[in-house]
Scaffold this motif. Sequence first.
Motif, PDB file in Angstrom:
ATOM      1  N   ALA A 108       0.834  -1.206   0.000  1.00 58.62           N
ATOM      2  CA  ALA A 108       0.000   0.000   0.000  1.00 58.62           C
ATOM      3  C   ALA A 108       0.867   1.254   0.000  1.00 58.62           C
ATOM      4  CB  ALA A 108      -0.929  -0.008   1.205  1.00 58.62           C
ATOM      5  N   ILE A 109       1.901   1.269   0.825  1.00 59.02           N
ATOM      6  CA  ILE A 109       2.801   2.426   0.893  1.00 59.02           C
ATOM      7  C   ILE A 109       3.571   2.570  -0.413  1.00 59.02           C
ATOM      8  CG2 ILE A 109       4.816   3.395   2.063  1.00 59.02           C
ATOM      9  CD1 ILE A 109       3.765   1.970   4.612  1.00 59.02           C
ATOM     10  N   TRP A 110       4.119   1.459  -0.887  1.00 59.82           N
ATOM     11  CA  TRP A 110       4.905   1.470  -2.125  1.00 59.82           C
ATOM     12  C   TRP A 110       4.064   1.925  -3.309  1.00 59.82           C
ATOM     13  CZ3 TRP A 110       3.800  -1.648  -6.360  1.00 59.82           C
ATOM     14  CH2 TRP A 110       4.743  -1.617  -7.400  1.00 59.82           C
ATOM     15  N   ARG A 111       2.862   1.375  -3.422  1.00 62.24           N
ATOM     16  CA  ARG A 111       2.013   1.701  -4.560  1.00 62.24           C
ATOM     17  C   ARG A 111       1.618   3.181  -4.547  1.00 62.24           C
ATOM     18  NH1 ARG A 111      -2.078  -1.461  -3.476  1.00 62.24           N
ATOM     19  NH2 ARG A 111      -1.212  -3.314  -4.447  1.00 62.24           N
ATOM     20  N   GLY A 112       1.323   3.709  -3.353  1.00 66.58           N
ATOM     21  CA  GLY A 112       0.906   5.099  -3.257  1.00 66.58           C
ATOM     22  C   GLY A 112       1.959   6.077  -3.733  1.00 66.58           C
ATOM     23  N   ARG A 113       3.220   5.705  -3.600  1.00 68.44           N
ATOM     24  CA  ARG A 113       4.304   6.613  -3.980  1.00 68.44           C
ATOM     25  C   ARG A 113       4.927   6.291  -5.327  1.00 68.44           C
ATOM     26  NH1 ARG A 113       7.725   8.179   1.445  1.00 68.44           N
ATOM     27  NH2 ARG A 113       5.948   8.649   2.779  1.00 68.44           N
ATOM     28  N   THR A 114       4.618   5.125  -5.877  1.00 71.70           N
ATOM     29  CA  THR A 114       5.336   4.654  -7.059  1.00 71.70           C
ATOM     30  C   THR A 114       4.480   4.575  -8.307  1.00 71.70           C
ATOM     31  OG1 THR A 114       6.726   3.317  -5.579  1.00 71.70           O
ATOM     32  CG2 THR A 114       6.841   2.814  -7.931  1.00 71.70           C
ATOM     33  N   ILE A 115       3.212   4.168  -8.159  1.00 66.90           N
ATOM     34  CA  ILE A 115       2.390   3.870  -9.323  1.00 66.90           C
ATOM     35  C   ILE A 115       1.053   4.596  -9.238  1.00 66.90           C
ATOM     36  CG2 ILE A 115       1.146   2.050 -10.559  1.00 66.90           C
ATOM     37  CD1 ILE A 115       3.326   0.160 -10.010  1.00 66.90           C
ATOM     38  N   GLY A 116       0.687   5.245 -10.341  1.00 66.09           N
ATOM     39  CA  GLY A 116      -0.653   5.788 -10.492  1.00 66.09           C
ATOM     40  C   GLY A 116      -1.452   4.853 -11.365  1.00 66.09           C
ATOM     41  N   VAL A 117      -2.580   4.376 -10.863  1.00 62.13           N
ATOM     42  CA  VAL A 117      -3.380   3.392 -11.583  1.00 62.13           C
ATOM     43  C   VAL A 117      -4.662   4.036 -12.110  1.00 62.13           C
ATOM     44  CG1 VAL A 117      -4.511   1.140 -11.485  1.00 62.13           C
ATOM     45  CG2 VAL A 117      -2.477   1.566 -10.086  1.00 62.13           C
ATOM     46  N   VAL A 118      -4.924   3.832 -13.391  1.00 61.54           N
ATOM     47  CA  VAL A 118      -6.173   4.270 -14.004  1.00 61.54           C
ATOM     48  C   VAL A 118      -6.966   3.016 -14.345  1.00 61.54           C
ATOM     49  CG1 VAL A 118      -7.258   5.596 -15.850  1.00 61.54           C
ATOM     50  CG2 VAL A 118      -5.002   6.266 -14.998  1.00 61.54           C
ATOM     51  N   PHE A 119      -8.091   2.818 -13.653  1.00 62.50           N
ATOM     52  CA  PHE A 119      -8.901   1.627 -13.856  1.00 62.50           C
ATOM     53  C   PHE A 119      -9.858   1.828 -15.032  1.00 62.50           C
ATOM     54  CE2 PHE A 119      -7.778   1.651  -9.348  1.00 62.50           C
ATOM     55  CZ  PHE A 119      -7.253   0.384  -9.197  1.00 62.50           C
ATOM     56  N   GLN A 120     -10.251   0.725 -15.637  1.00 61.55           N
ATOM     57  CA  GLN A 120     -11.129   0.780 -16.807  1.00 61.55           C
ATOM     58  C   GLN A 120     -12.476   1.419 -16.474  1.00 61.55           C
ATOM     59  OE1 GLN A 120     -11.716  -3.025 -18.638  1.00 61.55           O
ATOM     60  NE2 GLN A 120     -12.918  -2.211 -20.330  1.00 61.55           N
ATOM     61  N   PHE A 121     -12.970   1.149 -15.285  1.00 61.81           N
ATOM     62  CA  PHE A 121     -14.285   1.667 -14.906  1.00 61.81           C
ATOM     63  C   PHE A 121     -14.178   2.679 -13.767  1.00 61.81           C
ATOM     64  CE2 PHE A 121     -15.119  -2.509 -16.842  1.00 61.81           C
ATOM     65  CZ  PHE A 121     -15.894  -2.083 -17.914  1.00 61.81           C
ATOM     66  N   PHE A 122     -13.112   3.485 -13.819  1.00 57.43           N
ATOM     67  CA  PHE A 122     -12.945   4.706 -13.033  1.00 57.43           C
ATOM     68  C   PHE A 122     -12.643   4.444 -11.558  1.00 57.43           C
ATOM     69  CE2 PHE A 122     -16.833   5.667 -15.816  1.00 57.43           C
ATOM     70  CZ  PHE A 122     -16.067   5.719 -16.966  1.00 57.43           C
ATOM     71  N   GLN A 123     -13.515   3.704 -10.846  1.00 58.65           N
ATOM     72  CA  GLN A 123     -13.317   3.409  -9.421  1.00 58.65           C
ATOM     73  C   GLN A 123     -13.205   4.668  -8.560  1.00 58.65           C
ATOM     74  OE1 GLN A 123     -13.675   0.429  -8.462  1.00 58.65           O
ATOM     75  NE2 GLN A 123     -13.158  -0.891 -10.162  1.00 58.65           N
ATOM     76  N   LEU A 124     -13.934   5.706  -8.926  1.00 56.47           N
ATOM     77  CA  LEU A 124     -14.017   6.892  -8.074  1.00 56.47           C
ATOM     78  C   LEU A 124     -14.933   6.581  -6.890  1.00 56.47           C
ATOM     79  CD1 LEU A 124     -14.511   9.542 -10.891  1.00 56.47           C
ATOM     80  CD2 LEU A 124     -12.400   9.114  -9.630  1.00 56.47           C
ATOM     81  N   LEU A 125     -14.609   7.126  -5.726  1.00 55.58           N
ATOM     82  CA  LEU A 125     -15.457   6.909  -4.561  1.00 55.58           C
ATOM     83  C   LEU A 125     -16.710   7.765  -4.695  1.00 55.58           C
ATOM     84  CD1 LEU A 125     -12.844   6.729  -1.676  1.00 55.58           C
ATOM     85  CD2 LEU A 125     -13.936   4.873  -2.921  1.00 55.58           C
ATOM     86  N   PRO A 126     -17.883   7.148  -4.691  1.00 58.45           N
ATOM     87  CA  PRO A 126     -19.106   7.873  -5.046  1.00 58.45           C
ATOM     88  C   PRO A 126     -19.551   8.919  -4.028  1.00 58.45           C
ATOM     89  CG  PRO A 126     -19.630   5.650  -4.312  1.00 58.45           C
ATOM     90  CD  PRO A 126     -18.137   5.722  -4.451  1.00 58.45           C
ATOM     91  N   THR A 127     -19.125   8.783  -2.763  1.00 59.40           N
ATOM     92  CA  THR A 127     -19.575   9.724  -1.733  1.00 59.40           C
ATOM     93  C   THR A 127     -18.631  10.910  -1.564  1.00 59.40           C
ATOM     94  OG1 THR A 127     -18.461   8.422  -0.015  1.00 59.40           O
ATOM     95  CG2 THR A 127     -20.781   7.912  -0.473  1.00 59.40           C
TER      96      THR A 127
END
Length: 255
Positions: A108-127
């Motif tokens: 989780a720590i590594w990914r947050g600082r290393t990789i930006g992920v763009v998902f096919q179906f957005f995965q935005l938090l709706p609230t």
Amino acid sequence: MVSWFKPWFKDNHYTSLEGGQKEGIDDSRPLIELKDVVKTFEIEAGTFHALRKVDITIHKGEFVAVVGKSGSGKSTLINMITGIDRPTQGEVLVRGAAVHQMNENELAIWRGRTIGVVFQFFQLLPTLSVLDNVILPMEFANQYAPNERVERARALLDLVGLSEQAGKLPVSLSGGQQQRAAIARSLANDPPIIVADEPTGNLDSTTADAIFELFIERARQGRTVLMVTHDNSLAQRADRSIVVADGMIVGEGKV
């Protein structure tokens, strides 16, 4: 060129990692390495081989398109690189870090600082508002001061032409706007690697082209972009293409 895309957005609009200095890496070695990677799943019919002894090297600043038919293993491949999934066998090295050996907290720590992920179906938090969706990765990875996070998020939304949508909830945006918001979120921590899974698959051709140009601009600025796409015309504009079929790499180069 689509009016919302702003290629003049330069790195001085960002607050970079670690007190204004980019993390140093050895540019002579691959940024991403997959060595003899196998991924299997147990299903009712038996063992399904999603990846079969995959070897890949990707260098800093490359824009690489991953192409192949549905079910060929494209998404599984990028899930190995992002740490979303783990290989059954083999090694996944990103910036020299053994991703396949990390525990969930380390990932989780590594990914947050290393990789930006763009998902096919957005995965935005709706609230959460669009602005808060972009701020969230900075808070999660503890990057930037609180006042900088808001300024940075607004600048990223301006980059993708969503300044006027910042206070809205994702549900009130069109599909193309949500995808652009997801791209802004992926750039929140100025990651050295951007991974996008079919980011243009549900978009009209004009918006898809503009998003592709945005990724090209990031690669020109030294970031590494890895994009899964079924669109060969877009893949031809990448620096290199990796062709996947039946869980294997069956070709590399221009499509």
